[in-house]
Design a protein around this motif. Structure first.
Motif, short mmCIF file in Angstrom:
data_model
loop_
_atom_site.label_atom_id
_atom_site.label_comp_id
_atom_site.label_asym_id
_atom_site.label_seq_id
_atom_site.Cartn_x
_atom_site.Cartn_y
_atom_site.Cartn_z
N ASP A 1 3.19 4.00 6.04
CA ASP A 1 3.82 2.70 5.85
C ASP A 1 3.60 2.30 4.40
N GLU A 2 4.63 2.45 3.58
CA GLU A 2 4.51 2.20 2.14
C GLU A 2 4.14 0.75 1.82
N LYS A 3 4.57 -0.18 2.64
CA LYS A 3 4.27 -1.59 2.39
C LYS A 3 2.76 -1.88 2.52
N LEU A 4 2.11 -1.21 3.48
CA LEU A 4 0.67 -1.39 3.64
C LEU A 4 -0.11 -0.83 2.45
N LEU A 5 0.53 0.07 1.70
CA LEU A 5 -0.11 0.63 0.51
C LEU A 5 0.32 -0.08 -0.77
N GLY A 6 1.04 -1.19 -0.61
CA GLY A 6 1.38 -2.01 -1.76
C GLY A 6 2.75 -1.75 -2.37
N TYR A 7 3.55 -0.87 -1.79
CA TYR A 7 4.90 -0.61 -2.30
C TYR A 7 5.87 -1.51 -1.55
#
Length: 156
Positions: A60-66
């Protein structure tokens, strides 16, 4: 490349592995109704035939700040085999480019790009993408919402 025909067991194996590639061979064999040894052999054969290319985790890219996903059409000048190959080599070195496609139409390439925020994307364009030789135009579409996202190929 010739098309590979899958029987019903192989289709079930591919279906379940597309849903969860971390499934154990025992659980997979139970779901499809084969002995574990037969199931393991079929998975091995599907790998050898390149039907199963790799097993990976979906992040999940959003959880990694993207926070931002963009699609960018890239035009090149001049557009030829040499400049295209050079662009592809450079695109493969840039981690924010998560997918790169050669396309038809007014542009040469379509990129899927992840960015932490708008400033990050702006800096990415100027510092990385426009520094690639022969890039003449970039047309960006920013994803507002993802309505469907899958890596599963239909098996009919």
């Amino acid at each position: 490349m010739s098309q590979i025909i899958l029987d019903e067991y192989d289709k079930k194996i591919v279906k379940y592995l597309q849903e969860d590639s971390s499934i154990s061979n025992i659980d997979l064999s139970k779901k499809i109704g084969l002995a574990p040894s037969s199931c393991l052999l079929r998975v091995k054969n599907l790998k050898e035939q390149k039907v199963l290319k790799q097993f990976t985790a979906v992040v999940d890219e959003k959880l990694l700040g993207y926070e931002i996903t963009c699609f960018a059409k890239i035009s090149m000048h001049p557009l030829n085999r040499e400049t295209s190959n050079q662009f592809i080599q450079e695109a493969n070195k840039i981690p924010e480019i998560v997918e790169c496609y050669t396309i038809t139409g007014d542009s040469a390439f379509m990129l899927k790009i992840v960015a932490k925020n708008f400033q990050y994307y702006r800096d990415f364009i100027f510092d990385k993408l426009l520094s690639v030789p022969y890039v003449s135009n970039i047309e960006t579409s920013i994803v507002v919402a993802t309505e469907k996202k899958t890596n599963s190929i239909p098996l009919e």
